[in-house]
Design a protein around this motif. Structure first.
Motif, PDB file in Angstrom:
ATOM      1  N   LEU A   4     -54.082 -46.319 -34.359  1.00  0.00           N
ATOM      2  CA  LEU A   4     -54.550 -46.845 -35.642  1.00  0.00           C
ATOM      3  C   LEU A   4     -55.721 -45.997 -36.112  1.00  0.00           C
ATOM      4  CD1 LEU A   4     -54.500 -50.693 -35.086  1.00  0.00           C
ATOM      5  CD2 LEU A   4     -53.002 -49.348 -36.512  1.00  0.00           C
ATOM      6  N   PRO A   8     -57.298 -52.408 -39.468  1.00  0.00           N
ATOM      7  CA  PRO A   8     -56.410 -52.813 -40.573  1.00  0.00           C
ATOM      8  C   PRO A   8     -57.201 -53.461 -41.712  1.00  0.00           C
ATOM      9  CG  PRO A   8     -55.631 -53.653 -38.459  1.00  0.00           C
ATOM     10  CD  PRO A   8     -56.954 -53.021 -38.208  1.00  0.00           C
ATOM     11  N   LEU A  31     -45.204 -55.540 -40.494  1.00  0.00           N
ATOM     12  CA  LEU A  31     -45.836 -55.204 -39.222  1.00  0.00           C
ATOM     13  C   LEU A  31     -46.608 -53.886 -39.235  1.00  0.00           C
ATOM     14  CD1 LEU A  31     -45.881 -56.413 -36.369  1.00  0.00           C
ATOM     15  CD2 LEU A  31     -43.875 -55.036 -35.868  1.00  0.00           C
ATOM     16  N   GLY A  32     -46.066 -52.854 -39.884  1.00  0.00           N
ATOM     17  CA  GLY A  32     -46.717 -51.537 -39.902  1.00  0.00           C
ATOM     18  C   GLY A  32     -46.974 -51.065 -38.484  1.00  0.00           C
ATOM     19  N   ALA A  33     -48.209 -50.618 -38.214  1.00  0.00           N
ATOM     20  CA  ALA A  33     -48.552 -50.152 -36.869  1.00  0.00           C
ATOM     21  C   ALA A  33     -48.903 -51.319 -35.940  1.00  0.00           C
ATOM     22  CB  ALA A  33     -49.730 -49.197 -36.956  1.00  0.00           C
ATOM     23  N   HIS A  36     -52.853 -55.878 -37.509  1.00  0.00           N
ATOM     24  CA  HIS A  36     -53.133 -57.305 -37.718  1.00  0.00           C
ATOM     25  C   HIS A  36     -52.426 -58.128 -36.640  1.00  0.00           C
ATOM     26  CE1 HIS A  36     -53.854 -56.022 -42.039  1.00  0.00           C
ATOM     27  NE2 HIS A  36     -54.932 -56.744 -41.781  1.00  0.00           N
ATOM     28  N   ASP A  54     -40.420 -55.399 -39.992  1.00  0.00           N
ATOM     29  CA  ASP A  54     -40.670 -54.235 -40.847  1.00  0.00           C
ATOM     30  C   ASP A  54     -39.312 -53.588 -41.116  1.00  0.00           C
ATOM     31  OD1 ASP A  54     -43.591 -52.471 -41.337  1.00  0.00           O
ATOM     32  OD2 ASP A  54     -41.678 -51.636 -41.990  1.00  0.00           O
ATOM     33  N   VAL A  55     -39.173 -53.021 -42.308  1.00  0.00           N
ATOM     34  CA  VAL A  55     -37.912 -52.351 -42.642  1.00  0.00           C
ATOM     35  C   VAL A  55     -37.910 -50.900 -42.161  1.00  0.00           C
ATOM     36  CG1 VAL A  55     -37.138 -53.745 -44.581  1.00  0.00           C
ATOM     37  CG2 VAL A  55     -38.878 -51.990 -44.948  1.00  0.00           C
ATOM     38  N   ASP A  56     -39.062 -50.426 -41.733  1.00  0.00           N
ATOM     39  CA  ASP A  56     -39.207 -49.019 -41.377  1.00  0.00           C
ATOM     40  C   ASP A  56     -39.086 -48.835 -39.863  1.00  0.00           C
ATOM     41  OD1 ASP A  56     -40.033 -46.463 -40.840  1.00  0.00           O
ATOM     42  OD2 ASP A  56     -41.858 -46.556 -42.058  1.00  0.00           O
ATOM     43  N   TYR A  81     -38.882 -58.794 -45.035  1.00  0.00           N
ATOM     44  CA  TYR A  81     -39.492 -60.123 -45.064  1.00  0.00           C
ATOM     45  C   TYR A  81     -38.743 -61.036 -46.030  1.00  0.00           C
ATOM     46  CZ  TYR A  81     -42.169 -57.868 -48.884  1.00  0.00           C
ATOM     47  OH  TYR A  81     -42.532 -57.172 -50.007  1.00  0.00           O
ATOM     48  N   GLY A 104     -46.853 -53.387 -49.545  1.00  0.00           N
ATOM     49  CA  GLY A 104     -46.896 -51.981 -49.939  1.00  0.00           C
ATOM     50  C   GLY A 104     -46.607 -51.020 -48.806  1.00  0.00           C
ATOM     51  N   ALA A 105     -47.107 -49.786 -48.965  1.00  0.00           N
ATOM     52  CA  ALA A 105     -46.840 -48.743 -47.973  1.00  0.00           C
ATOM     53  C   ALA A 105     -48.018 -48.658 -47.005  1.00  0.00           C
ATOM     54  CB  ALA A 105     -46.648 -47.409 -48.680  1.00  0.00           C
ATOM     55  N   GLN A 109     -47.117 -44.147 -43.569  1.00  0.00           N
ATOM     56  CA  GLN A 109     -46.074 -43.691 -44.499  1.00  0.00           C
ATOM     57  C   GLN A 109     -46.656 -42.695 -45.512  1.00  0.00           C
ATOM     58  OE1 GLN A 109     -45.022 -47.674 -45.579  1.00  0.00           O
ATOM     59  NE2 GLN A 109     -43.201 -47.692 -44.296  1.00  0.00           N
ATOM     60  N   PHE A 129     -38.683 -47.084 -47.909  1.00  0.00           N
ATOM     61  CA  PHE A 129     -39.374 -47.691 -46.770  1.00  0.00           C
ATOM     62  C   PHE A 129     -38.491 -47.663 -45.528  1.00  0.00           C
ATOM     63  CE2 PHE A 129     -42.201 -50.514 -49.590  1.00  0.00           C
ATOM     64  CZ  PHE A 129     -43.260 -49.636 -49.453  1.00  0.00           C
TER      65      PHE A 129
HETATM   66  C1  LIG Z   1     -49.627 -51.995 -45.536  1.00  0.00           C
HETATM   67  S1  LIG Z   1     -48.446 -51.770 -44.280  1.00  0.00           S
HETATM   68  C2  LIG Z   1     -48.829 -52.986 -43.090  1.00  0.00           C
HETATM   69  C3  LIG Z   1     -49.896 -52.579 -42.084  1.00  0.00           C
HETATM   70  C4  LIG Z   1     -50.085 -53.592 -40.987  1.00  0.00           C
HETATM   71  N1  LIG Z   1     -50.623 -54.833 -41.470  1.00  0.00           N
HETATM   72  C5  LIG Z   1     -50.969 -53.040 -39.874  1.00  0.00           C
HETATM   73  O1  LIG Z   1     -51.890 -53.761 -39.445  1.00  0.00           O
HETATM   74  O2  LIG Z   1     -50.722 -51.926 -39.411  1.00  0.00           O
HETATM   75  C6  LIG Z   1     -46.985 -52.419 -45.011  1.00  0.00           C
HETATM   76  C7  LIG Z   1     -45.732 -52.323 -44.172  1.00  0.00           C
HETATM   77  O3  LIG Z   1     -44.758 -53.191 -44.783  1.00  0.00           O
HETATM   78  C8  LIG Z   1     -43.496 -52.587 -44.650  1.00  0.00           C
HETATM   79  N2  LIG Z   1     -42.621 -53.174 -45.663  1.00  0.00           N
HETATM   80  C9  LIG Z   1     -42.525 -52.867 -46.971  1.00  0.00           C
HETATM   81  N3  LIG Z   1     -41.600 -53.646 -47.571  1.00  0.00           N
HETATM   82  C10 LIG Z   1     -41.108 -54.470 -46.611  1.00  0.00           C
HETATM   83  C11 LIG Z   1     -40.144 -55.506 -46.601  1.00  0.00           C
HETATM   84  N4  LIG Z   1     -39.482 -55.859 -47.705  1.00  0.00           N
HETATM   85  N5  LIG Z   1     -39.912 -56.150 -45.442  1.00  0.00           N
HETATM   86  C12 LIG Z   1     -40.577 -55.803 -44.301  1.00  0.00           C
HETATM   87  N6  LIG Z   1     -41.492 -54.825 -44.257  1.00  0.00           N
HETATM   88  C13 LIG Z   1     -41.762 -54.173 -45.386  1.00  0.00           C
HETATM   89  C14 LIG Z   1     -43.750 -51.108 -44.800  1.00  0.00           C
HETATM   90  O4  LIG Z   1     -42.702 -50.385 -44.197  1.00  0.00           O
HETATM   91  C15 LIG Z   1     -45.099 -50.948 -44.086  1.00  0.00           C
HETATM   92  O5  LIG Z   1     -44.913 -50.580 -42.746  1.00  0.00           O
END
Ligand SMILES: C[S@@+](CC[C@H](N)C(=O)[O-])C[C@H]1O[C@@H](n2cnc3c(N)ncnc32)[C@H](O)[C@@H]1O
Length: 307
Positions: A4, A8, A31-33, A36, A54-56, A81, A104-105, A109, A129
């Motif tokens: 990280l 966050p 979830l991202g990395a 949180h 997460d979709v990624d 989600y 968001g991103a 990303q 994503f």
């Molecule tokens: C701002 S980051 C989250 C960071 C995270 N809270 C952390 O602590 O690392 C947003 C994440 O949401 C994911 N995302 C975007 N649209 C989504 C969706 N419809 N469903 C699930 N994940 C999604 C992105 O791929 C990205 O990894």
């Protein structure tokens, strides 16, 4: 957690909002990395559980690594989600204590040049994503009509020069890389000193459109209300006014009692408020946080509690 780059966004505020506790069940829909998520798992030790979505696939790989110490208490899925109800049903979780959406991103990303999210690095115009998204930003830019592009850039980018930019894009087509797109935008909207980069709003618009972000947010909010236990909390971090407006309007609407007065029929359907807003005004990062992480500057956190 070494992967990280920084804390966050609004980390302490999220933990305070969700009040994780042992035995609780939580969802991190973005979830991202896993930053949180890690906090939620730490505070809800020894037996709080977390569903992370997460979709990624790259985000999931990283989160799985970062959350390895909590392996027995997590369920991770590559899913949107917007499919929250289905994901919960698969786990046979009837109700949860807290839900987080950090929209968001992610920094990861933005910083991975080849994903095409950043106008500062040259890369293919992708912006998806995850692999579930069928069209790339290049498809959108090359296949939409000038009118469609202008509307999209205006609506999702809140860009006042949308018509001019759409015309320049159509003239420069086909466009395959971020650099080509930036050049087309700059041909009609040149850089001016320290002002916002002229490509900022168009890139935001394309990313939102490619991933149908606003639709997903509208879809998840009612599912989140249904999924929460009474007293459970939903925390949403938005990064631009379009997202924030959807969340704000939804929270306001759900916080109202729609009950007809005697002998009057104002509402077709009566309903008691399903949510209570915890903070009427959104929380924003402190100056210190913004100094450490400039990307946090536009974050707004809204929290609501299920009645
Ligand atoms: C701002 S980051 C989250 C960071 C995270 N809270 C952390 O602590 O690392 C947003 C994440 O949401 C994911 N995302 C975007 N649209 C989504 C969706 N419809 N469903 C699930 N994940 C999604 C992105 O791929 C990205 O990894």
């Amino acid at each position: 957690m070494n992967d990280l780059p920084h804390q966050p966004v609004l980390y302490k505020e999220i933990i305070h909002a969700l009040q994780p506790r042992g035995g609780g069940r939580y969802v991190d829909g973005t979830l991202g990395a896993g930053g949180h998520a890690r906090g939620i798992l730490e505070v809800s030790a020894p037996d709080g559980r977390l569903l992370g979505l997460d979709v990624d696939p790259q985000a999931l790989t990283l989160a799985r690594k970062n959350l390895a110490p909590y392996e027995e208490r997590i369920h991770l899925a590559q899913a949107s989600y917007a499919s929250l109800s289905t994901q919960l049903a698969q786990l046979q979780w009837e109700a949860v204590d807290g839900i987080l959406l950090d929209l968001g991103a992610s920094s990861m990303q933005f910083d991975t040049a080849e994903r095409g999210f950043s106008f500062l690095q040259d890369a293919p115009l992708d912006m998806r994503f995850g692999p579930h998204v069928s069209q790339t930003a290049a498809d959108l830019v090359n296949e939409s009509s000038e009118r469609e592009l202008a509307d999209l850039i205006y609506q999702y980018g809140e860009e006042r020069e949308s018509r001019k930019i759409a015309r320049a894009i159509v003239k420069a087509r086909p466009l395959y890389t971020t650099r080509e797109l930036v050049a087309a935008i700059e041909s009609v909207s040149p850089r001016r000193g320290d002002r916002l980069h002229p490509a900022t709003r168009t890139f935001q618009a394309l990313r939102i459109a490619v991933n149908e972000e606003l639709t997903s947010i509208k879809e998840v909010l009612p599912q989140a209300v249904t999924a929460l236990k009474p007293g459970g909390r939903l925390a949403v971090i938005a990064f631009h006014s379009l997202e924030d407006r959807i969340v704000k309007d939804f929270f306001r609407e759900q916080s109202k009692d729609l009950v007809n007065p005697p002998y009057e029929r104002i509402y077709e359907e009566e309903r008691k408020a399903t949510l209570k807003e915890v903070n009427r005004k959104p929380m924003v990062p402190s100056e210190d946080e913004i100094k450490n992480n400039p990307r946090a500057r536009s974050a707004k956190l809204r929290i609501a509690e299920k009645t």
